[in-house]
Scaffold this motif. Structure first.
Motif, PDB file in Angstrom:
ATOM      1  N   HIS A 478       0.841  -1.194   0.000  1.00 34.86           N
ATOM      2  CA  HIS A 478       0.000   0.000   0.000  1.00 34.86           C
ATOM      3  C   HIS A 478       0.876   1.244   0.000  1.00 34.86           C
ATOM      4  CE1 HIS A 478       0.618  -1.711   4.000  1.00 34.86           C
ATOM      5  NE2 HIS A 478       0.719  -0.486   4.463  1.00 34.86           N
ATOM      6  N   THR A 479       0.426   2.251  -0.730  1.00 34.69           N
ATOM      7  CA  THR A 479       1.133   3.525  -0.834  1.00 34.69           C
ATOM      8  C   THR A 479       0.129   4.654  -0.635  1.00 34.69           C
ATOM      9  OG1 THR A 479       2.692   2.583  -2.431  1.00 34.69           O
ATOM     10  CG2 THR A 479       2.597   4.975  -2.268  1.00 34.69           C
ATOM     11  N   THR A 480       0.461   5.607   0.212  1.00 38.29           N
ATOM     12  CA  THR A 480      -0.409   6.768   0.422  1.00 38.29           C
ATOM     13  C   THR A 480       0.418   8.040   0.278  1.00 38.29           C
ATOM     14  OG1 THR A 480      -0.058   6.682   2.830  1.00 38.29           O
ATOM     15  CG2 THR A 480      -1.990   5.544   1.936  1.00 38.29           C
ATOM     16  N   PHE A 481      -0.278   9.130  -0.050  1.00 40.27           N
ATOM     17  CA  PHE A 481       0.353  10.432  -0.275  1.00 40.27           C
ATOM     18  C   PHE A 481      -0.389  11.479   0.543  1.00 40.27           C
ATOM     19  CE2 PHE A 481       0.252  14.435  -2.797  1.00 40.27           C
ATOM     20  CZ  PHE A 481       1.581  14.787  -2.653  1.00 40.27           C
ATOM     21  N   ASP A 482       0.353  12.268   1.331  1.00 41.94           N
ATOM     22  CA  ASP A 482      -0.212  13.324   2.164  1.00 41.94           C
ATOM     23  C   ASP A 482       0.363  14.666   1.733  1.00 41.94           C
ATOM     24  OD1 ASP A 482      -1.281  11.182   3.624  1.00 41.94           O
ATOM     25  OD2 ASP A 482       0.384  11.210   5.050  1.00 41.94           O
ATOM     26  N   VAL A 483      -0.413  15.725   1.910  1.00 39.97           N
ATOM     27  CA  VAL A 483       0.052  17.068   1.565  1.00 39.97           C
ATOM     28  C   VAL A 483      -0.587  18.077   2.500  1.00 39.97           C
ATOM     29  CG1 VAL A 483      -1.803  17.414  -0.143  1.00 39.97           C
ATOM     30  CG2 VAL A 483       0.314  18.742  -0.317  1.00 39.97           C
ATOM     31  N   ALA A 484       0.153  19.150   2.809  1.00 40.40           N
ATOM     32  CA  ALA A 484      -0.368  20.229   3.648  1.00 40.40           C
ATOM     33  C   ALA A 484       0.185  21.557   3.143  1.00 40.40           C
ATOM     34  CB  ALA A 484       0.016  20.030   5.113  1.00 40.40           C
ATOM     35  N   ALA A 503      -5.144  10.179  -2.597  1.00 38.29           N
ATOM     36  CA  ALA A 503      -5.748   9.363  -3.653  1.00 38.29           C
ATOM     37  C   ALA A 503      -6.822   8.421  -3.125  1.00 38.29           C
ATOM     38  CB  ALA A 503      -4.668   8.558  -4.377  1.00 38.29           C
ATOM     39  N   ASN A 504      -7.043   8.406  -1.819  1.00 37.93           N
ATOM     40  CA  ASN A 504      -8.043   7.539  -1.184  1.00 37.93           C
ATOM     41  C   ASN A 504      -7.807   6.072  -1.541  1.00 37.93           C
ATOM     42  OD1 ASN A 504     -10.247   7.250   0.576  1.00 37.93           O
ATOM     43  ND2 ASN A 504     -11.697   7.156  -1.117  1.00 37.93           N
ATOM     44  N   ARG A 505      -6.548   5.662  -1.508  1.00 45.82           N
ATOM     45  CA  ARG A 505      -6.208   4.270  -1.793  1.00 45.82           C
ATOM     46  C   ARG A 505      -6.472   3.445  -0.550  1.00 45.82           C
ATOM     47  NH1 ARG A 505      -0.787   3.348  -5.140  1.00 45.82           N
ATOM     48  NH2 ARG A 505      -1.836   1.323  -5.222  1.00 45.82           N
ATOM     49  N   ARG A 506      -7.323   2.426  -0.685  1.00 47.31           N
ATOM     50  CA  ARG A 506      -7.725   1.596   0.448  1.00 47.31           C
ATOM     51  C   ARG A 506      -7.155   0.194   0.293  1.00 47.31           C
ATOM     52  NH1 ARG A 506     -11.838   3.372   3.186  1.00 47.31           N
ATOM     53  NH2 ARG A 506     -10.660   2.367   4.857  1.00 47.31           N
ATOM     54  N   VAL A 507      -6.699  -0.358   1.419  1.00 47.31           N
ATOM     55  CA  VAL A 507      -6.138  -1.702   1.403  1.00 47.31           C
ATOM     56  C   VAL A 507      -6.326  -2.308   2.788  1.00 47.31           C
ATOM     57  CG1 VAL A 507      -3.811  -0.971   2.068  1.00 47.31           C
ATOM     58  CG2 VAL A 507      -4.113  -3.082   0.768  1.00 47.31           C
ATOM     59  N   GLN A 508      -6.494  -3.615   2.825  1.00 47.90           N
ATOM     60  CA  GLN A 508      -6.638  -4.304   4.097  1.00 47.90           C
ATOM     61  C   GLN A 508      -5.269  -4.445   4.751  1.00 47.90           C
ATOM     62  OE1 GLN A 508      -8.047  -8.477   4.150  1.00 47.90           O
ATOM     63  NE2 GLN A 508      -9.601  -7.787   5.593  1.00 47.90           N
ATOM     64  N   LEU A 509      -5.159  -3.926   5.973  1.00 49.33           N
ATOM     65  CA  LEU A 509      -3.902  -3.991   6.702  1.00 49.33           C
ATOM     66  C   LEU A 509      -3.762  -5.267   7.524  1.00 49.33           C
ATOM     67  CD1 LEU A 509      -3.582  -0.336   8.053  1.00 49.33           C
ATOM     68  CD2 LEU A 509      -2.552  -1.303   6.006  1.00 49.33           C
ATOM     69  N   ASP A 510      -4.882  -5.806   8.012  1.00 50.40           N
ATOM     70  CA  ASP A 510      -4.810  -6.952   8.919  1.00 50.40           C
ATOM     71  C   ASP A 510      -6.059  -7.800   8.745  1.00 50.40           C
ATOM     72  OD1 ASP A 510      -4.117  -8.706  10.897  1.00 50.40           O
ATOM     73  OD2 ASP A 510      -4.078  -7.251  12.516  1.00 50.40           O
ATOM     74  N   ASN A 511      -5.891  -9.125   8.726  1.00 54.12           N
ATOM     75  CA  ASN A 511      -7.033 -10.044   8.695  1.00 54.12           C
ATOM     76  C   ASN A 511      -6.782 -11.211   9.643  1.00 54.12           C
ATOM     77  OD1 ASN A 511      -5.074 -11.443   7.311  1.00 54.12           O
ATOM     78  ND2 ASN A 511      -6.313 -11.863   5.491  1.00 54.12           N
ATOM     79  N   SER A 512      -6.074 -10.928  10.739  1.00 52.81           N
ATOM     80  CA  SER A 512      -5.756 -11.990  11.692  1.00 52.81           C
ATOM     81  C   SER A 512      -6.973 -12.308  12.548  1.00 52.81           C
ATOM     82  CB  SER A 512      -4.587 -11.566  12.584  1.00 52.81           C
ATOM     83  OG  SER A 512      -4.915 -10.406  13.318  1.00 52.81           O
ATOM     84  N   LEU A 513      -7.058 -13.549  12.994  1.00 56.28           N
ATOM     85  CA  LEU A 513      -8.141 -13.985  13.869  1.00 56.28           C
ATOM     86  C   LEU A 513      -7.697 -13.915  15.329  1.00 56.28           C
ATOM     87  CD1 LEU A 513      -9.431 -17.041  11.822  1.00 56.28           C
ATOM     88  CD2 LEU A 513     -10.264 -14.695  11.815  1.00 56.28           C
ATOM     89  N   THR A 514      -6.841 -12.953  15.633  1.00 54.47           N
ATOM     90  CA  THR A 514      -6.369 -12.760  16.997  1.00 54.47           C
ATOM     91  C   THR A 514      -6.610 -11.319  17.380  1.00 54.47           C
ATOM     92  OG1 THR A 514      -4.132 -12.297  16.196  1.00 54.47           O
ATOM     93  CG2 THR A 514      -4.641 -14.578  16.753  1.00 54.47           C
ATOM     94  N   PHE A 515      -5.749 -10.780  18.224  1.00 57.09           N
ATOM     95  CA  PHE A 515      -5.959  -9.439  18.767  1.00 57.09           C
ATOM     96  C   PHE A 515      -6.016  -8.368  17.688  1.00 57.09           C
ATOM     97  CE2 PHE A 515      -4.265  -5.559  20.868  1.00 57.09           C
ATOM     98  CZ  PHE A 515      -5.312  -5.360  21.741  1.00 57.09           C
ATOM     99  N   GLY A 516      -5.249  -8.545  16.604  1.00 64.10           N
ATOM    100  CA  GLY A 516      -5.239  -7.523  15.567  1.00 64.10           C
ATOM    101  C   GLY A 516      -6.596  -7.344  14.910  1.00 64.10           C
TER     102      GLY A 516
END
Length: 536
Positions: A478-484, A503-516
């Motif tokens: 995943h790649t994101t871009f910020d500007v101010a 760019a509103n790029r969305r991606v799943q960061l975690d799919n663990s069946l534990t604490f995450g």
């Protein structure tokens, strides 16, 4: 924020998701007395990271205050009081579609789906610290700091939750003190002291199953414990280009179990003459005291019904090593280092089946290795600075689970933690990350900053399972871009606009069946900020 005498700083912001972050800070001083006060509040419909790209049931808000007072009764003594109060509230985000891939995977794995939940958590926190600082002479300083800290976490399940309504309340009170002496003599900078606190904690747990499963009575427990430590550290300048560092820390932990740990640390820094390159190395032992509470009574019966039991938690013991170099060249600064942490009784969390209750556990061991590189430029043409940071890290742990929520002995084939021993990536293992940006000073008292973030993807918690969305051992990169951009007017007013994940790029960061758990990165956020500085 550093304020002049009798000056205030007001910040007001507003953006999408009905978000706002507001603060007012005021400070002043005389020859012997200084104070700083601030109050803040925030709210947003996008509070926590969500289990799906859409933002559902995810409002959050908070408010708090901070105060600092300094009084000098005479040239050799100083009294300081620092206090803070804070309360935050979060709705727990959900996936409202019972037939979504995520909810179906959770149900097939014996976990609780989120579509039937309307949970929320409130978290109050406050502390006050008093410090007496006494100067014996220009080379010796004594600091004595008693403190009190309160922390709470109240998790409330919705009245119509399905399949289970979970309620968890935790209140912890800490009272303690740190006292230290710092002295400089000959070629040494010595720091020695004591630190300790007493902790009183109350935990309440209740599960009401609404899907027909049998209920277990609510469980509560009160436990006392504490930590006492003595430490000594010395920085010895052998020559102008060679510095040695050594330290020793002795820690005693007492609660349902008692532990004692002695941790030595060693370091060295070498500065190459003329080049001014600095090489540094470090090797040390560290001890982290465990949480106070494991389960008793009715909650133990709930764990047994899910093929779990509880074992005492022991402290985490780490061995850390690091080697690095810093290279300056014509205003540029390059820094690189490599590190390794070997842990025993590595602290993590897991949940009891479909209960929505997460309990601390300790893995047998963990291994974290990596290297980092940072580069920072000088002020280029008096218009800005460039920065780069790259990290490569491997985070692995090995079963069995040695404490907290564990499988019974002997282990049965039905135990959810029946994992073959051997190092395997943990749920927050992400091998490569990169930050690249530029902070620019523009004409007419304006500024702009940009940043690009890249992550190679976290561990795929569903790798190898049927119907898994992603086939590989890691989730997508995943790649994101910020500007101010911002501008100051008349030295008193500053306005700025910030856009995160442009760019509103969305991606799943975690799919663990534990604490995450399941969560996606944050959506695009745009907000404007107004800052006003004034005297009173």
């Amino acid at each position: 924020m550093v304020l002049n005498d009798r000056e205030c700083d007001l910040v007001i912001s507003a953006g999408n998701f009905y978000q706002t972050n507001d603060q007012i800070s005021c400070g002043g001083h005389t020859q012997r007395f200084a104070y700083y006060l601030s109050g803040n509040g925030n709210r947003s419909n996008n509070g926590l990271q969500t289990p799906i790209p859409e933002v559902v049931h995810d409002a959050g808000n908070g408010y708090g205050g901070f105060a600092s007072f300094i009084f000098n009764p005479d040239p050799k003594n100083q009294f300081r009081v620092v206090a803070s109060l804070r309360r935050d509230y979060y709705q727990i985000p959900i996936d409202p579609d019972p037939n979504s891939t995520g909810n179906l995977i959770l149900e097939s794995a014996g976990e609780s789906p989120s579509y039937g939940l309307r949970d929320a958590e409130s978290e109050p926190d406050g502390y006050v610290t008093f410090s007496w600082v006494h100067t014996f002479n220009p080379n010796m300083l004594l600091t004595v700091s008693p403190f009190y800290h309160y922390n709470g976490a109240d998790y409330k399940g919705g009245a119509n939750d399905y399949p289970v309504i979970s309620t968890v309340n935790q209140d912890a009170n800490y009272a303690g003190m740190q006292a230290s002496v710092r002295a400089s003599f000959w070629k040494n900078d010595l720091d020695a002291g004591v630190y300790g606190f007493f902790q009183h904690q109350y935990n309440y747990f209740d599960n009401v199953f609404t899907d027909g499963n049998p209920n277990f009575p609510a469980s509560s427990t009160t436990v006392n414990g504490g930590v006492a430590a003595e430490f000594i550290n010395d920085r010895f300048r052998v020559t102008p280009w060679l510095t040695l560092i050594a330290g020793l820390r002795q820690t005693q932990f007492n609660a349902s179990i008692s532990e004692n740990e002695t941790d030595p640390r060693f370091g060295v820094a070498v500065q190459v003459p003329r080049l001014n390159w600095v090489f540094r190395g470090y090797y040390g032992y560290f001890y982290q005291a465990p949480p106070l509470v494991t389960a008793t009574g009715a909650l133990l019966g709930l764990a047994n019904s899910q093929n779990f039991t509880f074992a005492p938690l022991h402290g985490e013991r780490d061995i850390e090593s690091q080697f690095g170099v810093t290279i300056p060249y014509r205003g540029w600064t390059l820094s690189a280092d490599t590190y390794e942490t070997r842990a025993r009784n590595w602290l993590d969390h897991n949940n009891i089946g479909e209960s929505n209750l997460f309990w601390p556990i300790t893995w047998d061991r963990a291994l974290i290795q990596g290297w980092e590189l940072t580069l920072r430029s000088p002020n280029i043409l008096n218009h800005g600075q460039f920065h780069l940071a790259y990290a490569n890290q491997i985070a692995q742990a090995s079963s069995p689970v040695t404490g907290g929520l564990i499988c019974p002995v002997p282990v049965t084939s039905a135990c959810p933690l029946d994992i073959p021993p051997g190092l395997a990536p943990v749920d927050h293992d992400q091998r490569n990350t990169l930050n690249l940006g530029f902070n620019a000073s523009l004409p007419w008292k304006s500024y702009a900053s940009t940043n690009v973030y890249y992550g190679s993807g976290f561990t795929n918690g569903l790798y190898g399972l049927p119907n898994a969305q992603y086939p590989g051992p890691y989730l997508p990169s995943h790649t994101t871009f910020d500007v101010a951009v911002g501008k100051t007017f008349a030295e008193k007013y500053t306005v700025s606009v910030t856009a995160l994940n442009v760019a509103n790029r969305r991606v799943q960061l975690d799919n663990s069946l534990t604490f995450g758990g399941f969560h996606w990165n944050d959506p695009r956020q745009i907000y404007a900020e107004f800052r006003y500085r004034f005297h009173y």
